[in-house]
Design an enzyme around this catalytic site. Structure first.
Site, PDB file in Angstrom:
ATOM      1  N   ASN A  76      28.688  12.011 -18.067  1.00 34.41           N
ATOM      2  CA  ASN A  76      29.969  12.353 -17.705  1.00 34.41           C
ATOM      3  C   ASN A  76      30.900  11.204 -18.192  1.00 34.41           C
ATOM      4  O   ASN A  76      32.091  11.516 -18.881  1.00 34.41           O
ATOM      5  CB  ASN A  76      30.185  12.716 -16.373  1.00 34.41           C
ATOM      6  CG  ASN A  76      31.698  12.622 -15.721  1.00 34.41           C
ATOM      7  OD1 ASN A  76      32.177  11.482 -15.523  1.00 34.41           O
ATOM      8  ND2 ASN A  76      32.186  13.735 -15.654  1.00 34.41           N
ATOM      9  N   ALA A  77      30.538  10.032 -17.705  1.00 33.17           N
ATOM     10  CA  ALA A  77      31.465   8.793 -18.198  1.00 33.17           C
ATOM     11  C   ALA A  77      31.644   8.570 -19.611  1.00 33.17           C
ATOM     12  O   ALA A  77      32.701   8.382 -20.255  1.00 33.17           O
ATOM     13  CB  ALA A  77      30.979   7.692 -17.396  1.00 33.17           C
TER      14      ALA A  77
ATOM     15  N   LYS B 168      25.171   5.275  -0.925  1.00 29.66           N
ATOM     16  CA  LYS B 168      24.443   5.718  -2.196  1.00 29.66           C
ATOM     17  C   LYS B 168      23.175   6.674  -1.772  1.00 29.66           C
ATOM     18  O   LYS B 168      22.772   6.295  -0.605  1.00 29.66           O
ATOM     19  CB  LYS B 168      24.205   5.046  -2.952  1.00 29.66           C
ATOM     20  CG  LYS B 168      24.046   5.402  -4.470  1.00 29.66           C
ATOM     21  CD  LYS B 168      25.384   5.273  -5.022  1.00 29.66           C
ATOM     22  CE  LYS B 168      25.658   5.748  -6.466  1.00 29.66           C
ATOM     23  NZ  LYS B 168      26.779   5.164  -7.141  1.00 29.66           N
TER      24      LYS B 168
ATOM     25  N   TYR C  53      25.651   8.806 -22.638  1.00 29.76           N
ATOM     26  CA  TYR C  53      26.614   9.762 -23.083  1.00 29.76           C
ATOM     27  C   TYR C  53      26.606  11.037 -21.894  1.00 29.76           C
ATOM     28  O   TYR C  53      26.619  12.278 -22.418  1.00 29.76           O
ATOM     29  CB  TYR C  53      26.388  10.628 -24.322  1.00 29.76           C
ATOM     30  CG  TYR C  53      27.416  11.021 -25.262  1.00 29.76           C
ATOM     31  CD1 TYR C  53      28.656  10.279 -25.562  1.00 29.76           C
ATOM     32  CD2 TYR C  53      27.485  12.438 -25.905  1.00 29.76           C
ATOM     33  CE1 TYR C  53      29.682  10.814 -26.310  1.00 29.76           C
ATOM     34  CE2 TYR C  53      28.658  12.922 -26.570  1.00 29.76           C
ATOM     35  CZ  TYR C  53      29.811  11.992 -26.669  1.00 29.76           C
ATOM     36  OH  TYR C  53      30.895  12.291 -27.468  1.00 29.76           O
TER      37      TYR C  53
HETATM   38  N1  GLU Z   1      29.112   8.304  -8.398  1.00 27.83           N
HETATM   39  C1  GLU Z   1      30.414   7.574  -8.540  1.00 27.83           C
HETATM   40  C2  GLU Z   1      30.357   6.116  -8.437  1.00 27.83           C
HETATM   41  O1  GLU Z   1      29.320   5.524  -8.566  1.00 27.83           O
HETATM   42  C3  GLU Z   1      31.346   8.515  -7.636  1.00 27.83           C
HETATM   43  C4  GLU Z   1      31.278   8.234  -6.262  1.00 27.83           C
HETATM   44  C5  GLU Z   1      32.080   9.285  -5.427  1.00 27.83           C
HETATM   45  O2  GLU Z   1      32.995   9.649  -6.057  1.00 27.83           O
HETATM   46  O3  GLU Z   1      31.971   9.124  -4.273  1.00 27.83           O
HETATM   47  O4  GLU Z   1      31.394   5.680  -8.367  1.00 27.83           O
END
Ligand code: GLU
Length: 420
Positions: A225-226, A110, A223
């Site tokens: 993307n997800a 991350k 509110y």
């Molecule tokens: N940020 C998204 C997650 O927490 C997607 C991570 C990705 O696609 O690598 O799953």
């Protein structure tokens, strides 16, 4: 979302505690357990950016690679004012479990930058994105570590990052980052993949629980993307009526239902869902406690705690956010008979289609949306049932079930590689 002055639980301590609980249940080898409690490596960077007003501002960022036993690390980059290194560590750990529970050949990572993207111009965001890649780029790459969008980062930001990285290499490497625009090697179906995966999980949950969600109600905290796609697809695929949604400025509630297109239009015009005609205001705390069939936390971590969990009335919780529920809240909700689809299963649709994007970039051959969705559906359905079955066998909650499935896979890779 909650009062920022309130002390939030430390997400990394929570991630370690969850692993400790799972390790005890599955009798994990002590050395592997201790190894999996910590990130493999982390990079802390300081980024000078020339702002539009001529001043230079110094930003701080991180990239943390948690575990790469099963493949290159993968995970998004967050732009957030309250970013902390422990939040990024926790999210990197959860990415490791997420890729493992989905059985995709990737590890977890991350990234994050402490900044307020809402107060920055597009030019400033571009400079910050490029500065980050100039520092962190040395640890990225298709075979090393592949970032993606997360909180307040977008396909445009992925495009700038890919461009900066490619310039550094001297050739195009589209597959070094995912969630890109379609014109630059993005995948069909990546936009709504996180919510779509969660909706597929809800569909499977109705099957195992013997319920029908059609006509049921849903409340969505967050509110982005997800959250927005959960509103759309919850209605389209499951026939759920979304009665409440919220963003960082506040929420709206209408027991007769909120029209997706109209709420989106309002948010586009005003910058928030707040003030949507015909709806009552509801706070970000209250939205979690509404009497609904499905609650979708789709904002930040640490929102559902021991304090508010006893008042949660939803029958199902679909965790599209990462880490929305503390372990204490988990125990309370489980005791109250609430069925939780845990974060690193529920929101894994995003990274799954990211993985499809990497595959397409590697082969330079692109799939249509129908193929992406079909393959995502298959992956989500298999993962959902393996978690549900494991939880049932061990008589534990779904989160621990998901941990056991994921940690067993990572532990096996660690063992086979001869690391422990
Ligand atoms: N940020 C998204 C997650 O927490 C997607 C991570 C990705 O696609 O690598 O799953």
């Amino acid at each position: 979302m909650s009062d920022p002055k309130q002390v939030r639980p430390n997400p990394f301590e929570i991630a370690q505690r969850q692993l400790d609980d799972a390790a005890a249940i599955m009798k994990l080898d002590p050395a592997i357990h201790e190894f999996l409690r910590w990130p493999l490596r982390e990079l802390h960077v300081t980024l000078p950016v020339k702002m539009d007003d001529g001043t230079t501002k110094i930003f701080h960022g991180f990239r943390i690679q948690y575990n790469d036993a099963r493949g290159p690390t993968k995970g998004g980059i967050r732009f957030h004012i309250a970013e902390t290194v422990d939040t990024v560590r926790a999210l990197a750990a959860w990415m490791t479990w997420k890729c493992a529970v989905m059985d995709i050949p990737l590890g977890g990572a991350k990234g994050g930058i402490i900044c307020n993207p809402k107060a920055m111009s597009p030019a400033e965001l571009e400079k910050l994105s490029r500065a980050y890649i100039r520092q962190v780029g040395r640890m990225l790459g298709l075979e090393k570590d592949v970032p993606a969008p997360d909180v307040y980062t977008t396909p445009q930001i992925m495009a700038w990052m890919m461009d900066e990285y490619s310039m550094m290499q001297g050739y195009n490497e589209f597959g070094m980052i995912t969630g890109k625009p379609l014109a630059l090697g993005g995948s069909q179906g990546r936009g709504d993949a996180t919510a779509r995966g969660g909706v597929y999980c809800l569909r499977e949950a109705q099957n195992v629980l013997g319920i029908n969600l059609k006509g049921g109600t849903q409340a969505i905290q967050g509110y982005g993307n997800a959250g927005t796609y959960a509103h759309k697809l919850g209605g389209e695929i499951l026939g759920l009526k979304t009665v409440a949604v919220s963003d960082s400025k506040g929420g709206i509630y209408n027991p007769d239902g909120l029209d997706y297109e109209k709420v989106m239009e309002h948010k586009k015009k005003t910058g928030s869902v707040v003030g949507f005609p015909g709806a009552k205001p509801v706070s970000n705390k209250e939205i979690l406690e509404l009497d609904v069939t499905v609650l979708v936390p789709a904002a930040l971590d640490g929102e559902i705690t021991a304090e508010n969990a006893p008042r949660i009335k939803a029958k199902l919780i679909a965790e599209l956010a990462n880490g929305p529920t503390t372990p204490e809240a988990d125990a309370i909700l489980h005791k109250n008979g609430c069925y939780i689809i845990p974060d690193f299963l529920c929101n894994a649709g995003g990274v799954t289609v990211s993985y499809f994007e990497m595959v397409q970039n590697a082969y330079d051959y692109y799939w249509d949306e129908e193929r992406v969705q079909r393959r995502l559906d298959k992956k989500m359905t298999i993962a959902f049932h393996s978690v549900h079955e494991t939880a049932r066998q061990y008589k534990i909650n779904n989160r621990m079930g998901a941990y056991i499935v994921a940690v067993s896979r990572v532990a096996e890779a660690v063992r086979l590689r001869g690391w422990a």
